[in-house]
Scaffold this active site. Sequence first.
Site, PDB file in Angstrom:
ATOM      1  N   ASN A 194       0.876  -1.176   0.000  1.00 18.85           N
ATOM      2  CA  ASN A 194       0.000   0.000   0.000  1.00 18.85           C
ATOM      3  C   ASN A 194       0.911   1.224   0.000  1.00 18.85           C
ATOM      4  O   ASN A 194       1.523   1.535   1.011  1.00 18.85           O
ATOM      5  CB  ASN A 194      -0.891  -0.027   1.252  1.00 18.85           C
ATOM      6  CG  ASN A 194      -1.689   1.259   1.424  1.00 18.85           C
ATOM      7  OD1 ASN A 194      -1.832   2.035   0.479  1.00 18.85           O
ATOM      8  ND2 ASN A 194      -2.205   1.483   2.626  1.00 18.85           N
ATOM      9  N   LYS A 218       0.060   4.276  -0.284  1.00 18.30           N
ATOM     10  CA  LYS A 218      -0.578   5.476   0.284  1.00 18.30           C
ATOM     11  C   LYS A 218      -0.355   6.677  -0.650  1.00 18.30           C
ATOM     12  O   LYS A 218      -0.357   6.517  -1.867  1.00 18.30           O
ATOM     13  CB  LYS A 218      -0.058   5.730   1.700  1.00 18.30           C
ATOM     14  CG  LYS A 218      -0.080   4.474   2.570  1.00 18.30           C
ATOM     15  CD  LYS A 218       0.137   4.763   4.009  1.00 18.30           C
ATOM     16  CE  LYS A 218       0.272   3.461   4.771  1.00 18.30           C
ATOM     17  NZ  LYS A 218       0.167   3.624   6.198  1.00 18.30           N
ATOM     18  N   HIS A 245      -9.522   1.243   4.904  1.00 18.71           N
ATOM     19  CA  HIS A 245      -8.241   1.457   5.588  1.00 18.71           C
ATOM     20  C   HIS A 245      -8.464   2.409   6.768  1.00 18.71           C
ATOM     21  O   HIS A 245      -9.229   3.368   6.673  1.00 18.71           O
ATOM     22  CB  HIS A 245      -7.214   2.029   4.610  1.00 18.71           C
ATOM     23  CG  HIS A 245      -5.821   1.985   5.172  1.00 18.71           C
ATOM     24  ND1 HIS A 245      -5.381   2.877   6.110  1.00 18.71           N
ATOM     25  CD2 HIS A 245      -4.791   1.127   4.945  1.00 18.71           C
ATOM     26  CE1 HIS A 245      -4.128   2.581   6.438  1.00 18.71           C
ATOM     27  NE2 HIS A 245      -3.738   1.519   5.746  1.00 18.71           N
ATOM     28  N   GLU A 251      -6.787   4.746   7.927  1.00 19.14           N
ATOM     29  CA  GLU A 251      -6.504   6.169   7.671  1.00 19.14           C
ATOM     30  C   GLU A 251      -7.720   6.845   7.046  1.00 19.14           C
ATOM     31  O   GLU A 251      -7.974   8.029   7.288  1.00 19.14           O
ATOM     32  CB  GLU A 251      -5.244   6.306   6.797  1.00 19.14           C
ATOM     33  CG  GLU A 251      -3.993   6.001   7.623  1.00 19.14           C
ATOM     34  CD  GLU A 251      -2.790   5.550   6.830  1.00 19.14           C
ATOM     35  OE1 GLU A 251      -2.780   5.680   5.596  1.00 19.14           O
ATOM     36  OE2 GLU A 251      -1.842   5.041   7.457  1.00 19.14           O
ATOM     37  N   GLU A 278      -5.449  -4.903  10.609  1.00 18.18           N
ATOM     38  CA  GLU A 278      -4.398  -3.906  10.815  1.00 18.18           C
ATOM     39  C   GLU A 278      -4.658  -3.149  12.113  1.00 18.18           C
ATOM     40  O   GLU A 278      -5.488  -2.210  12.135  1.00 18.18           O
ATOM     41  CB  GLU A 278      -4.395  -2.902   9.659  1.00 18.18           C
ATOM     42  CG  GLU A 278      -4.123  -3.522   8.312  1.00 18.18           C
ATOM     43  CD  GLU A 278      -3.523  -2.504   7.354  1.00 18.18           C
ATOM     44  OE1 GLU A 278      -2.418  -2.737   6.885  1.00 18.18           O
ATOM     45  OE2 GLU A 278      -4.155  -1.459   7.112  1.00 18.18           O
ATOM     46  N   GLY A 323       2.612   2.039  10.669  1.00 16.31           N
ATOM     47  CA  GLY A 323       3.632   3.079  10.514  1.00 16.31           C
ATOM     48  C   GLY A 323       4.391   3.418  11.783  1.00 16.31           C
ATOM     49  O   GLY A 323       5.097   4.420  11.832  1.00 16.31           O
ATOM     50  N   SER A 332       3.344  -2.384  10.257  1.00 13.14           N
ATOM     51  CA  SER A 332       4.798  -2.479  10.483  1.00 13.14           C
ATOM     52  C   SER A 332       5.372  -3.850  10.141  1.00 13.14           C
ATOM     53  O   SER A 332       6.339  -4.288  10.768  1.00 13.14           O
ATOM     54  CB  SER A 332       5.141  -2.083  11.924  1.00 13.14           C
ATOM     55  OG  SER A 332       4.815  -0.727  12.138  1.00 13.14           O
TER      56      SER A 332
HETATM   57  C1  PEP Z   1      -0.779   0.124   5.994  1.00 11.44           C
HETATM   58  O1  PEP Z   1      -0.928   1.323   5.963  1.00 11.44           O
HETATM   59  O2  PEP Z   1      -1.613  -0.600   5.449  1.00 11.44           O
HETATM   60  C2  PEP Z   1       0.395  -0.409   6.684  1.00 11.44           C
HETATM   61  C3  PEP Z   1       0.359  -1.643   7.063  1.00 11.44           C
HETATM   62  O3  PEP Z   1       1.453   0.457   6.882  1.00 11.44           O
HETATM   63  P1  PEP Z   1       2.889   0.080   7.525  1.00 11.44           P
HETATM   64  O4  PEP Z   1       3.321  -1.236   6.946  1.00 11.44           O
HETATM   65  O5  PEP Z   1       3.782   1.209   7.130  1.00 11.44           O
HETATM   66  O6  PEP Z   1       2.685  -0.027   9.009  1.00 11.44           O
END
Ligand code: PEP
Length: 249
Positions: A10, A12, A93, A95, A163, A169, A208
């Site tokens: 992803n 973003k 997601h 976000e 998630e 992040g 992460s």
């Molecule tokens: C995400 O935004 O879907 C995600 C998993 O980000 P990160 O791997 O950077 O934590």
Amino acid sequence: MSRKKLIVGNWKMNGLLAQVAEVGAIDKVAAAHPGVETGLCLPATLIHPARVSARSIFIGAQDCHMADSGAHTGCLSAAMLKEAGADSCIVGHSERRTDQHESDDDVAAKALAARRNDLNIILCVGESEAQRDAGHAEAVVSDQLLASLPDGAAAQWLSVAYEPIWAIGTGRTPTMEEVTRMHRSLRDALRSRIGDEADAMRILYGGSMNGANAADLLAIADVDGGLVGGASLTAEKFAPIIQAAAASG
Ligand code: PEP
């Protein structure tokens, strides 16, 4: 039941045309690991150029509108994303649930729009740190999943991504036991809604994931792949995750 591992990047709001070369480098890594299904969910502006250059990965979008057309300034419909070359679309997601105040009903409607337009779906769910600290993580996330799941959901076109919001992040991840319990409870929640189809549906872990922790996370019984943000931006960082998925069978 054996489920083919699914690794999805992803990007973003990252990536200009210059980064399409990186898509090509990731495509080469994926070509060397056909036992893993690999894809990149890109900014809408990169979907078409990436589609033209990629052979072995699928290309996804990161969101779509629930309507197929209309007076929605600045939004993109699933039909538009499909026409640009997307095969898949992330919905829900965290976000977007946070920044754009998307509800479970919105997410289910977006998933139906994606499905209507022949896009596969990666449906995201996850708890806040406060919800986990209060001991409610599994109940909250299962409820969120069942409220966001579109009618008729099938494993062939929908995968779930767990998630934890506090892990995205941040460099932090839940313990292996916490991931094991969560994925088992999500599988049970799916079974309560879609019966045996739940055994075929892939449940990804996201938050992460990186080259150092991917092998351990992907070895967990109900972890069928990963949704990867920061570590998917370059082939150098993404390759070890694809390789770990290939090694985990
Ligand atoms: C995400 O935004 O879907 C995600 C998993 O980000 P990160 O791997 O950077 O934590």
